[in-house]
Design a protein around this motif. Structure first.
Motif, PDB file in Angstrom:
ATOM      1  N   LEU A   1       0.827  -1.200   0.000  1.00  0.00           N
ATOM      2  CA  LEU A   1       0.000   0.000   0.000  1.00  0.00           C
ATOM      3  C   LEU A   1       0.868   1.258   0.000  1.00  0.00           C
ATOM      4  N   PHE A   2       1.871   1.276   0.863  1.00  0.00           N
ATOM      5  CA  PHE A   2       2.741   2.451   0.958  1.00  0.00           C
ATOM      6  C   PHE A   2       3.529   2.630  -0.340  1.00  0.00           C
ATOM      7  N   ASP A   3       4.130   1.550  -0.811  1.00  0.00           N
ATOM      8  CA  ASP A   3       5.009   1.660  -1.969  1.00  0.00           C
ATOM      9  C   ASP A   3       4.267   2.204  -3.179  1.00  0.00           C
ATOM     10  N   ALA A   4       2.990   1.817  -3.299  1.00  0.00           N
ATOM     11  CA  ALA A   4       2.230   2.239  -4.466  1.00  0.00           C
ATOM     12  C   ALA A   4       2.008   3.745  -4.483  1.00  0.00           C
ATOM     13  N   TYR A   5       2.040   4.372  -3.310  1.00  0.00           N
ATOM     14  CA  TYR A   5       1.662   5.783  -3.280  1.00  0.00           C
ATOM     15  C   TYR A   5       2.759   6.707  -2.801  1.00  0.00           C
TER      16      TYR A   5
ATOM     17  N   GLN B   1       7.690  10.280   6.462  1.00  0.00           N
ATOM     18  CA  GLN B   1       6.609  11.266   6.487  1.00  0.00           C
ATOM     19  C   GLN B   1       5.553  10.930   5.444  1.00  0.00           C
ATOM     20  N   GLN B   2       6.006  10.481   4.264  1.00  0.00           N
ATOM     21  CA  GLN B   2       5.035  10.119   3.228  1.00  0.00           C
ATOM     22  C   GLN B   2       4.171   8.940   3.662  1.00  0.00           C
ATOM     23  N   ARG B   3       4.808   7.957   4.298  1.00  0.00           N
ATOM     24  CA  ARG B   3       4.022   6.795   4.765  1.00  0.00           C
ATOM     25  C   ARG B   3       2.974   7.251   5.771  1.00  0.00           C
ATOM     26  N   HIS B   4       3.362   8.175   6.645  1.00  0.00           N
ATOM     27  CA  HIS B   4       2.423   8.730   7.625  1.00  0.00           C
ATOM     28  C   HIS B   4       1.226   9.357   6.899  1.00  0.00           C
ATOM     29  N   ASP B   5       1.513  10.141   5.859  1.00  0.00           N
ATOM     30  CA  ASP B   5       0.450  10.869   5.162  1.00  0.00           C
ATOM     31  C   ASP B   5      -0.442   9.910   4.370  1.00  0.00           C
ATOM     32  N   VAL B   6       0.173   8.853   3.799  1.00  0.00           N
ATOM     33  CA  VAL B   6      -0.611   7.847   3.084  1.00  0.00           C
ATOM     34  C   VAL B   6      -1.594   7.184   4.051  1.00  0.00           C
ATOM     35  N   LEU B   7      -1.121   6.914   5.258  1.00  0.00           N
ATOM     36  CA  LEU B   7      -1.955   6.244   6.252  1.00  0.00           C
ATOM     37  C   LEU B   7      -3.203   7.076   6.565  1.00  0.00           C
TER      38      LEU B   7
ATOM     39  N   ILE C   1      -2.621  18.571  -6.633  1.00  0.00           N
ATOM     40  CA  ILE C   1      -1.236  19.017  -6.770  1.00  0.00           C
ATOM     41  C   ILE C   1      -0.520  18.084  -7.743  1.00  0.00           C
ATOM     42  N   PRO C   2       0.055  18.636  -8.814  1.00  0.00           N
ATOM     43  CA  PRO C   2       0.688  17.809  -9.831  1.00  0.00           C
ATOM     44  C   PRO C   2       1.802  16.940  -9.251  1.00  0.00           C
ATOM     45  N   GLY C   3       1.865  15.711  -9.708  1.00  0.00           N
ATOM     46  CA  GLY C   3       2.916  14.799  -9.249  1.00  0.00           C
ATOM     47  C   GLY C   3       2.523  14.019  -8.015  1.00  0.00           C
ATOM     48  N   CYS C   4       1.447  14.418  -7.351  1.00  0.00           N
ATOM     49  CA  CYS C   4       1.010  13.695  -6.152  1.00  0.00           C
ATOM     50  C   CYS C   4       0.154  12.516  -6.601  1.00  0.00           C
ATOM     51  N   SER C   5       0.446  11.338  -6.037  1.00  0.00           N
ATOM     52  CA  SER C   5      -0.247  10.146  -6.534  1.00  0.00           C
ATOM     53  C   SER C   5      -1.329   9.641  -5.588  1.00  0.00           C
ATOM     54  N   ILE C   6      -1.734  10.470  -4.645  1.00  0.00           N
ATOM     55  CA  ILE C   6      -2.787  10.029  -3.724  1.00  0.00           C
ATOM     56  C   ILE C   6      -4.125  10.007  -4.471  1.00  0.00           C
TER      57      ILE C   6
END
Ligand code: ZN
Length: 463
Positions: free
Chosen positions: A236-240, A269-275, A374-379
């Motif tokens: 899940l994390f790696d994908a995003y 930090q990214q993993r935190h935000d994905v969560l 936001i461009p480039g963001c994959s969420i």
């Protein structure tokens, strides 16, 4: 010792301690008195543990309402202890744990039996062993009780107590509690090597996920995941996780003279935000109760006068107050509901939910935006929050023409990141920060495939 003698002693110790000659002491005297006070503290600690054990013994759950804690209106011995002592729950729980391991039982004929850790008990009672060392020792040895021979366990306990109290033939220097923890873990590994093997049943029993007590504005997470759970989380994390912010936004020529712009966040930090996105999406789906179509993931309360001017808020289940920035984001995406509370705490008036996008509005915005703007963001869209482009406090309507999808991170940083968003005839346009795009051109940056297809002027075929 009688209770009267104990009270007299407590009185004279308090009187002696009240006259603290700390700053006038010479070095040697300072160190000497520190040791003496600590020895006194250890004796008091041992008494604290014994008292906790006695309270627990009189508050057993099988005694029901006749138990001591229940009679005093407390749910457990721990709660009663906290109320009596004003100590933290972690502290009282540690006392109760140690008490359970070092309390002597009584046979039916009234004879005293040795405690589970009787050497520890004896050293605690004489004030030679501190609570920290006793906990480090018992925590490591207690799990071995059903796994190794009692004689071997007894020998380990005796040696560790000797090391902690400086009565070992090897060393007359007392080992610190941290040293005892290390020594005890070595004993544990030596006595029960198989217990260390991560066999499936063991891992299964040890699996866990914990949120610790909040410290410095952060709640520590700890625990252990089974490999299969870790695999799912990783996927899940790696994908995003986003390697870059720029490519989806700038043309190839514009990118040519720049190196790929890194996401300013660390991977952690990214993993935190994905969560956050995953949890929000879950809260919005299925059976979750909703307020006006939006799932109430977290309830935040604040004073009405702070709503427009900015002020602290309080989240349900979180101890420390939330900053105005956090509150602003949660109000922007979660909406508000006014509750008028009287001086005596009574609810005087209950307003209806405002400023939150309804489920149909959210679906429409999702179809238009396709994901974080936001461009480039994959969420993906399902994990995004709806942001009021013109804040509701400044009169911005809660209408799809004023709402865009932003992931939690880009929503949180929208005022400081340099990214700007405006609505042109109901369609969002994005302006990159100057360090990323010096032309400061406004561009329609959508991730919606249907919107892209329509801009190309061609019909949209399939996924
Ligand atoms: Zn984003």
């Amino acid at each position: 010792m009688s209770s009267t003698a104990l009270l007299d002693l407590a009185g004279s110790v308090a009187a002696a301690l009240a006259d603290r000659p700390v700053d006038g002491l010479g070095d040697e005297a300072l160190l000497g008195i520190t040791r003496q006070v600590e020895a006194l503290g250890r004796s008091v600690d041992a008494l604290r543990v014994a008292m906790a054990g006695e309270i627990a013994a009189r508050s057993r759950t099988e005694d029901g309402p006749a138990g001591l804690a229940a009679r005093k209106g407390c749910r457990s011995a721990n709660e009663l202890l906290q109320r009596l002592t004003q100590a933290s729950s972690a502290n009282t729980a540690a006392r109760l744990t140690l008490a359970a391991l070092t309390r002597r039982g009584t046979t039916l004929s009234g004879a005293r039996m040795p405690a589970m850790f009787d050497h520890v008990r004896a050293a605690l009672e004489t004030g030679d062993l501190g609570v920290d060392a006793a906990l480090a020792l018992t925590k490591n040895l207690a799990p071995l009780r059903d796994r190794v021979h009692p004689d071997a366990l007894d020998a380990a306990e005796r040696e560790l107590v000797a090391a902690a109290t400086g009565s070992s033939p090897d060393s007359h220097v007392e080992a610190s509690a941290d040293e005892i923890r290390i020594q005890a873990s070595v004993w544990r590994a030596t006595l029960d090597p198989i217990g260390l093997e991560p066999d499936e049943a063991h891992a299964m029993a040890k699996r866990g996920f914990r949120l610790g007590p909040e410290r410095n504005g952060l709640v520590p997470v700890s625990g252990g995941l089974l490999p299969e759970a870790a695999g799912r989380v990783k996927r899940l994390f790696d994908a995003y996780l986003t390697p870059t912010t720029a490519p989806a936004f700038l043309t190839d020529e514009e990118l040519a003279d720049k190196n790929a712009v890194k996401d300013p966040r660390t991977k952690d930090q990214q993993r935190h935000d994905v969560l956050i996105g995953v949890l929000d999406a879950m809260a919005r789906s299925g059976d979750t109760p909703t307020i006006g179509g939006a799932a109430p993931t977290v309830l935040v309360t604040m004073r009405a006068e702070d709503l427009e001017t900015g002020g602290a808020g309080y989240a349900d289940g979180v101890e420390s107050p939330l900053s105005p920035t956090t509150v602003k984001q949660m109000v922007c995406s979660g909406g508000t509901q006014k509750v008028l509370i009287g001086r005596n705490g009574r609810i005087l008036k209950l307003g209806s939910a405002e400023r939150c996008f309804t489920a149909p509005q959210r679906r429409a915005i999702t179809a238009r935006d396709g994901g974080c703007r936001i461009p480039g963001c994959s969420i993906p869209a399902g994990w995004c929050e709806v942001h009021h482009v013109i804040p509701a406090a400044e009169g911005g309507p809660t209408h799809p023409d004023n709402g865009v999808l932003l992931c939690w991170f880009h929503h949180r940083t929208i005022d400081t990141s340099g990214w700007a968003i405006r609505m042109r005839a109901g369609a969002p346009e994005v302006q990159a920060p100057p360090w990323l795009d010096h032309t400061r051109r406004w561009r329609p940056a959508t991730k919606s495939r249907i919107a892209l297809a329509m801009r190309l002027g061609r019909p949209h075929h399939g996924p």
